[in-house]
Enzyme design. Structure first.
Site, PDB file in Angstrom:
ATOM      1  N   GLY A 248      13.768 -35.120 -10.315  1.00  0.00           N
ATOM      2  CA  GLY A 248      14.993 -35.563  -9.697  1.00  0.00           C
ATOM      3  C   GLY A 248      14.918 -36.715  -8.727  1.00  0.00           C
ATOM      4  CB  CYS A 361      36.180 -46.074 -33.871  1.00  0.00           C
ATOM      5  SG  CYS A 361      35.938 -47.421 -35.011  1.00  0.00           S
TER       6      CYS A 361
HETATM    7  C1  LIG Z   1      16.132 -33.084 -16.177  1.00  0.00           C
HETATM    8  C2  LIG Z   1      15.049 -32.289 -15.568  1.00  0.00           C
HETATM    9  C3  LIG Z   1      13.971 -32.922 -14.937  1.00  0.00           C
HETATM   10  C4  LIG Z   1      13.889 -34.413 -14.778  1.00  0.00           C
HETATM   11  O1  LIG Z   1      14.879 -34.917 -13.950  1.00  0.00           O
HETATM   12  P1  LIG Z   1      14.825 -36.476 -13.539  1.00  0.00           P
HETATM   13  O2  LIG Z   1      16.056 -36.694 -12.749  1.00  0.00           O
HETATM   14  O3  LIG Z   1      14.809 -37.249 -14.788  1.00  0.00           O
HETATM   15  O4  LIG Z   1      13.565 -36.668 -12.744  1.00  0.00           O
HETATM   16  C5  LIG Z   1      12.954 -32.136 -14.452  1.00  0.00           C
HETATM   17  N1  LIG Z   1      12.978 -30.786 -14.570  1.00  0.00           N
HETATM   18  C6  LIG Z   1      14.005 -30.139 -15.166  1.00  0.00           C
HETATM   19  C7  LIG Z   1      13.956 -28.682 -15.276  1.00  0.00           C
HETATM   20  C8  LIG Z   1      15.067 -30.855 -15.683  1.00  0.00           C
HETATM   21  O5  LIG Z   1      16.081 -30.211 -16.264  1.00  0.00           O
END
Ligand SMILES: *Cc1c(COP(=O)(O)O)cnc(C)c1O
Length: 431
Positions: A248, A361
């Site tokens: 994240g 479209c």
């Molecule tokens: C989507 C996700 C990530 C990666 O998130 P990023 O924002 O791309 O770093 C990591 N762990 C889990 C469980 C996720 O669902």
């Protein structure tokens, strides 16, 4: 420019990792995904080094491969010595086909079927990240049939709202993912997991959301998870040795986004984790993180050729390109910000307000609204920057549009990582 792998070369063209993007567009055609392999490796290395240095030997990043999934990508991640998350049997298949070491793979998802679980055990997956009790029972049953104990992490919801967009926030108590700590269900699930002979409860996992620009939400999540580790230790005498804090960390898509210093954030988070563990009198578990976009996003860009330019007098101007929501659905899905520029003349004054539209479209087939560009003309090469994450991975064949190829740049050379889809590919399964 937005990232250090972007520049303008002597020809006045946009360059990625020193390579002329207009030349690459000519060579491979458009739409075209470009990725800077060295940048991917550098991003991996920042996480690997910082996590080892500040969080201890056993702490490491795991690539969330849903961000960018194809065989070459898994090969790069394996070469970097990183593990990977997979969230479906298709990703698992791709990783396996790329020769990815399966013991370094973590199987995610909130609804793994019995067949998925069998398949993952067949290929010798290292860890399941178990979402809920039904799944725990299914993994246990499958492990017992094979006479083994399956290592798992339990996905828990710490009840954190990182104040990111709703659709990419996942750690709140009412999330579809994981089991809640707050309601007492997590503790019950742990006790149950510890009673199952086919299950080895190695750790906990949480993932609070995406596009998080500093470590404070991770610290808050870590604190709740570490307290819960203490709770379980007191309740059952079971020590959790692995804490996975999810992915994240944010990425700079536009000039207004902050520049994220991942190393400094990991250092700050590590200090907080040490402090909290000391307060709780627990041994610090190994920390895992699951970066997805921050590994791949800034390595990528998408090139298009401009087609029609249409001004609706008194309203807006549409600049249509030869791709769209089929190769980048993120604006349609979450109104994601992107930076666009004309790759063949990036230095021309940007005095034209454009809504960049795709060729599907659908009125919602928009790449970005109200971006300032030099007045585009048919045949210009339009670059959309920072598309390395969740673009190819989310691409579709809507309107029977073939997916573009992925071309990697490495040490001043370019090579095809994913071939362009052909029209025959589109009909491959049609009877
Ligand atoms: C989507 C996700 C990530 C990666 O998130 P990023 O924002 O791309 O770093 C990591 N762990 C889990 C469980 C996720 O669902």
């Amino acid at each position: 420019m937005l990232h250090k792998n972007l520049s303008v070369n002597e020809a006045g063209h946009l360059a990625l990792a020193g390579m002329d993007t207009v030349e690459l567009a000519k060579k491979y055609g458009t739409p075209l995904y470009l990725m800077d392999e060295n940048r991917i490796r550098e991003n991996c290395k920042i996480y690997i080094d910082a996590m080892r240095k500040y969080m201890g030997e056993g702490s490491r990043p795991i690539f969330a491969s849903k961000a960018c999934c194809f065989k070459r990508m898994y090969a790069i991640i394996a070469e970097m010595g990183m593990g990977t998350d997979i969230v479906s049997p298709g990703e698992l298949y791709t990783a396996n086909a790329a020769g990815f070491p399966m013991e370094e793979a973590f199987f995610h998802g909130n609804n793994k079927t019995d067949a998925d679980i069998e398949y993952a055990m067949n290929v010798g997956i290292g860890h399941f990240i178990v979402d809920n009790q039904e799944e725990l029972d299914a993994v246990n049953a499958c492990a017992l049939r094979r006479g083994l104990r399956q290592k798992i992490l339990l996905r828990l919801t710490p009840g954190i709202d990182p104040h990111t967009q709703k659709k990419i926030s996942t750690g709140k108590v009412d999330s579809k993912f994981g089991t809640a700590i707050e309601t007492g269900q997590a503790l019950e699930l742990c006790k149950y997991a510890l009673s199952l002979p086919g299950i080895e409860l190695e750790g906990f996992h949480c993932h609070i959301g995406s596009q998080i620009f500093d470590y404070y939400p991770f610290r808050d999540a870590a604190e709740i998870m570490l307290r819960f580790i203490r709770t379980l230790l007191d309740a059952c005498g079971h020590e959790i040795r692995t804490l996975n804090l999810g992915g994240g960390f944010g990425v700079r898509y536009v000039e207004n986004d902050p520049v994220v210093d991942y190393e400094a954030n990991i250092r700050g988070l590590a200090e907080e984790i040490r402090r909290i563990c000391a307060e709780l009198s627990i041994r610090q578990p190994d920390i895992l993180m699951e970066p997805g976009r921050s590994i791949v996003a800034d390595s990528g860009m998408t090139l298009y050729t401009v087609g029609s330019v249409k001004t609706i007098t008194g309203y807006k101007s549409y600049v249509s390109v030869d791709g769209g929501m089929t190769d980048n659905i993120r604006y349609a899905l979450y109104e994601s910000d992107y930076t666009a520029l004309l790759a063949n003349r990036p230095k021309d004054p940007a005095d034209f307000c454009a809504t960049i539209a795709g060729r599907c479209c659908e009125s919602g087939d928009i790449i970005q609204e109200d971006v300032m560009l030099p007045r585009p003309v048919r045949g210009d090469t339009l670059a959309v920057l920072v598309t390395g994450a969740y673009n190819y991975a989310m691409a579709s064949n809507y309107n029977r549009i073939p997916r573009p190829p992925v071309v990697m740049i490495r040490d001043g050379d370019d090579y095809i990582a994913v071939r362009k889809e052909s029209y025959e590919d589109l009909c491959r399964n049609d009877m």
